[in-house]
Scaffold this active site. Sequence first.
Site, PDB file in Angstrom:
ATOM      1  N   ASP A 170       0.973  -1.349   0.112  1.00 13.96           N
ATOM      2  CA  ASP A 170      -0.237   0.275  -0.506  1.00 13.96           C
ATOM      3  C   ASP A 170       0.548   1.010   0.058  1.00 13.96           C
ATOM      4  O   ASP A 170       0.858   2.060  -0.809  1.00 13.96           O
ATOM      5  CB  ASP A 170      -0.930  -0.010   1.207  1.00 13.96           C
ATOM      6  CG  ASP A 170      -1.851  -1.466   1.438  1.00 13.96           C
ATOM      7  OD1 ASP A 170      -1.845  -2.074   1.017  1.00 13.96           O
ATOM      8  OD2 ASP A 170      -2.668  -0.734   2.572  1.00 13.96           O
ATOM      9  N   GLU A 399       1.847  -9.633  11.768  1.00 13.90           N
ATOM     10  CA  GLU A 399       1.824  -9.142  10.089  1.00 13.90           C
ATOM     11  C   GLU A 399       2.792  -8.592   9.448  1.00 13.90           C
ATOM     12  O   GLU A 399       3.373  -9.262   8.733  1.00 13.90           O
ATOM     13  CB  GLU A 399       0.151  -8.097  10.300  1.00 13.90           C
ATOM     14  CG  GLU A 399       0.102  -7.315   8.833  1.00 13.90           C
ATOM     15  CD  GLU A 399      -1.086  -6.343   8.563  1.00 13.90           C
ATOM     16  OE1 GLU A 399      -1.290  -5.880   9.838  1.00 13.90           O
ATOM     17  OE2 GLU A 399      -0.928  -6.223   7.538  1.00 13.90           O
TER      18      GLU A 399
HETATM   19  C1  DGY Z   1      -5.254  -2.035   4.219  1.00 10.86           C
HETATM   20  O1  DGY Z   1      -7.322  -1.312   4.204  1.00 10.86           O
HETATM   21  O2  DGY Z   1      -5.350  -1.502   4.512  1.00 10.86           O
HETATM   22  C2  DGY Z   1      -5.727  -3.202   2.922  1.00 10.86           C
HETATM   23  O3  DGY Z   1      -5.113  -2.584   3.121  1.00 10.86           O
HETATM   24  C3  DGY Z   1      -6.512  -2.032   1.976  1.00 10.86           C
HETATM   25  O4  DGY Z   1      -6.227  -3.118   1.140  1.00 10.86           O
END
Ligand code: DGY
Length: 429
Positions: A170, A399
Amino acid sequence: MNQKNDSSNPIDMTLAAEILRNNDRGGYTIPTDGLYPFQWSWDSALVALGWMRIDESRAWEEAETMFRGQWANGMVPHILFHKGAESYFPGPDVWGNTKGIPSSAISQPPVWATAIRLLYEQCTDRELADAKLRLLLPKLIAYHEWWYRERDPENTGLVCSYHPWESGMDNSPAWDAPLAAVPEVSWSYQRRDLGHVDSDQRPHKPEYDRYLYLVDLYKRYGFDSQKIYANCPYKVADIGIIAILHRASKDLIDLCRIASHSDGVEALQTELDQTASAINSLWSEDKRCFMSRDLITGKTLDEVTTATVLPLFGGLTSDAQSEAILSLIGEWLDDTSFGLSSTHPSSPRFEPKRYWRGPVWPHINWIIALSALEHGHPEIAARLRRCTMACVQSSGFWEYFDADTGAGCGGDNFSWTAAITLYWLGDST
Ligand code: DGY
């Protein structure tokens, strides 16, 4: 519940299995409770590999549930909102797609065909594997056709991404420049991620404002691919997606051969050839890896991240390029203690614990270890496995991990970390 391993003990595989079972919502596995309460596409593909170690039919079910949300045009959305949940934003009302299972309107790195190949090869119940492969093959082909048709309408050989979330990475610094050109949303909203995770481990607000502008735009254009292609202010030839798609298409062709399925194979081969002849336009001799490109400005996105070495995984490299990338990886590992940091530590934009700007991600370490092994560097693969497992052993199934300290970050009891641990430790590589 904070499930941790004692660093003096071996990794607790029972605990890893328990995390998958606890995150099972009936046919699909959420990444982690609260922060990510739905089914995410690339999470789910990797999680299926973990299920394969403990429950073969459950592994196939993970894939079947995901493909039940496939759009009529072939896209597999990055999120399926099977049930309502208030703990996540933006939910289905913001995305606005009401056809079929409510979903997002973008995809994610297309790792499914590769995962299904591994499931097929490792499943001990051959009858089950053959039946599931027959069921999934046409869906996988439609998905790959969607990528090449809708995301490379000009047949350049390089598919494009419409959203940083589509990369799965992201807030990677590689996307800073193309994202800065996207307007911010004018409406106010409440983020939910910051109620689950410290803000210094998550993206900043200006990034979210732009993520949401893009989400709105797809809805405004009625999810029409051509209109979005013509008008989307964010279009990136993302080297991570290109490489993962390439490998997955090769795996898909092999699966088709195994199942004597010929429909779509020739077209896939043509796409593979096109990508193979275009990929060198993204090679950087200077950086020793492949760079993404902003398709709006035509500029190279000059940031060394774990995505930039993935053509090794895609089988897109010449011998000289493979050796150059592997030497880059070897030196990168010398500079980090817990595997490859998601952004190279020499970058001024490296942040060791902020999501995709620096932390170490176990599934990426696994992908790169596999690539190193395939290219004749077992010592790099062993190193990656050792340091990834050291993070899990000392911090737990998080994570991602702080690249400087190995401390757990983001969501805890995380499905893909548990799954990759089950899968990787259950394998001889
Ligand atoms: C989030 O909401 O952080 C996700 O990575 C979007 O897929």
